[in-house]
Design an enzyme around this catalytic site. Structure first.
Site, mmCIF file in Angstrom:
data_model
loop_
_atom_site.group_PDB
_atom_site.id
_atom_site.type_symbol
_atom_site.label_atom_id
_atom_site.label_comp_id
_atom_site.label_asym_id
_atom_site.label_seq_id
_atom_site.Cartn_x
_atom_site.Cartn_y
_atom_site.Cartn_z
ATOM 1 N N CYS A 136 0.965 -1.164 -0.060
ATOM 2 C CA CYS A 136 0.064 -0.081 -0.044
ATOM 3 C C CYS A 136 0.920 1.242 -0.035
ATOM 4 O O CYS A 136 2.110 1.147 0.757
ATOM 5 C CB CYS A 136 -0.964 0.031 1.247
ATOM 6 S SG CYS A 136 -2.049 1.309 1.389
ATOM 7 N N CYS A 140 -0.956 4.279 7.140
ATOM 8 C CA CYS A 140 -1.481 4.333 8.479
ATOM 9 C C CYS A 140 -0.758 3.636 9.410
ATOM 10 O O CYS A 140 -0.248 2.541 9.127
ATOM 11 C CB CYS A 140 -2.990 3.646 8.324
ATOM 12 S SG CYS A 140 -3.608 4.460 6.838
HETATM 13 FE FE1 SF4 Z 1 -3.316 1.008 3.356
HETATM 14 FE FE2 SF4 Z 1 -3.849 2.438 5.335
HETATM 15 FE FE3 SF4 Z 1 -5.793 0.809 4.473
HETATM 16 FE FE4 SF4 Z 1 -3.410 -0.205 5.641
HETATM 17 S S1 SF4 Z 1 -5.186 0.904 6.461
HETATM 18 S S2 SF4 Z 1 -4.342 -0.888 3.626
HETATM 19 S S3 SF4 Z 1 -2.103 1.788 5.227
HETATM 20 S S4 SF4 Z 1 -5.039 2.569 3.359
#
Ligand code: SF4
Ligand code: SAH
Length: 387
Positions: A136, A140
């Protein structure tokens, strides 16, 4: 965390190293018709009819061999199998949790691996959590996937293949109308689906087709960390249900937890949700809220949450934080989560706490992929502990 023993076995069923470009099993209807014509296998005036016939075999019956298509002539079967395949991607690992959750690590191509999780008793009867990207780009701070760099977007075919692999394993072909084990799809695996809208929308077109896998668009939920400009396109193109990873009720905290918030702050996000196409009491948005001890779990924040989403047809999902090695947070304790939920209940939001599933096989939200890699690496180092 639970460290109970798990069943883990390798599956060799109907696999190949990659999903080849000539694989028909992940194409949309128009792509399928076009591929048949382009290959010279089918004349253009017959393409639509032939595509409809193959579609039913591929997506309703789940066949992976042209020879199984009993109403297709032997000659045509031979022509098709010379030019195309229906092969599934390779299943690198399959695990089954004590609670019935199943997890597959799927290899689409060398270095392109993603996890898919089947969770029984969620949605109408069982939900499949699919990945939309490998890794990703967003970071986060509570999410393990976020610690991995983006490898690439998954194609529509690769997203559909996750559903096909699950259906194979659940032995759910031909596609049943009633009594299904796999009734819902959630885009809550690895990756940010709204950074891969083409792949996600193409996959939803295929998965929701009534002549095939036939999972209705109302049973397909796309979860996003808040890519505001893509919300309306998502609704227009897919009519999928929307889930927002909210996690905080004010910008200062959300900026830290979900750094994308600096680009699309709460005010813009909430306006985007309010304008989501098709939102109604029968089609509510879901707000996901991860419970982080001492960070976002106070009664004042529960009240702020109620206020923030006031007037939006919505459900709330409180997600107990799933820890991973080195994660900077702890999960709120049970009493704190209950107190938070009670405030939401009073405001009319029923049963908002999500039960963690598949924790013993590291299949819970935010734990996907990297943990498997770590485990496989340690299994190689210490073979006697591999079981
Ligand atoms: Fe990506 Fe944030 Fe979703 Fe995790 S929570 S997959 S880092 S967008
Ligand atoms: N990228 C999308 C979809 C994948 S993440 C999104 O962020 O919505 C799916 C859900 O898992 C999100 O709500 C995410 O916030 C949550 N999640 C991520 N890490 C988690 C963790 N460690 N524990 C619990 N939930 C987590």
């Amino acid at each position: 965390m639970d460290a109970a023993p798990v069943t883990s076995l390798d599956l060799g069923r109907r696999t190949a190293a990659t999903v080849a470009p000539s694989n028909l099993s992940g194409l949309t209807r128009p792509e399928l018709a076009a591929a048949l014509v382009e290959s010279g296998a089918v004349a253009s005036d017959k393409a639509k009819m032939r595509a409809a016939q193959l579609w039913r075999w591929i997506h309703h019956h789940g066949v992976t061999d042209f020879a199984a298509m009993s109403n297709v002539s032997k000659d045509m079967q031979a022509t098709l199998s010379e030019r195309f395949t229906l092969v599934r991607p390779q299943i690198v690992e399959r695990q089954v949790s004590r609670d019935g959750t199943r997890k597959w690590l799927i290899r689409f191509a060398p270095g392109i691996e993603a996890e898919t999780v089947y969770i029984p008793d969620v949605g109408r009867s069982g939900a499949l959590c699919v990945s939309s990207q490998v890794g990703c780009t967003l970071n986060c701070t509570f999410c393990h996937t976020g610690t991995q760099a983006l490898v690439r977007n998954l194609t529509a075919a690769e997203i559909v293949a996750q559903v096909q692999v699950a259906r194979d394993d659940l032995e759910e072909w031909p596609s049943p109308k009633e009594e299904r084990r796999l009734s819902n799809i959630v885009f809550m695996g690895m990756g940010e689906p709204l950074y891969n809208l083409d792949g996600v929308a193409g996959a939803i077109d295929i998965i929701s087709d009534g002549e095939g896998i036939a999972i209705s668009r109302r049973r397909i939920t796309v979860s996003t960390s808040g890519v505001v400009p893509e919300l309306k396109p998502l609704g227009d193109r897919t009519q999928a249900m929307l889930a927002i990873s909210l996690h905080a009720t004010h910008d200062a905290l959300r900026d830290q937890l979900v750094p994308l918030n600096r680009k699309y702050p709460l005010k813009q996000l909430m306006a985007g949700v309010r304008a989501y196409p098709g939102l109604s009491n029968a089609r509510r948005a879901t707000f996901e809220y991860i419970m982080l001890k001492g960070v976002n779990d106070s009664p004042a924040e529960a009240r702020a949450l109620v206020k923030l989403i006031d007037g939006i047809p919505a459900k709330i999902n409180l997600i107990p934080f799933n820890p991973w090695p080195g994660s900077p947070y702890h999960c709120s304790d049970g009493a704190t989560i209950e107190a938070f939920a009670a405030i939401l209940n009073c405001a009319g939001y029923a049963s908002p706490i999500r039960t963690p599933r598949g924790r013993d096989i590291l299949a819970a939200c935010g734990q996907l992929k990297s943990e498997s890699e770590k485990l496989r690496a340690s299994a190689r180092r210490v073979p006697e502990l591999a079981e």
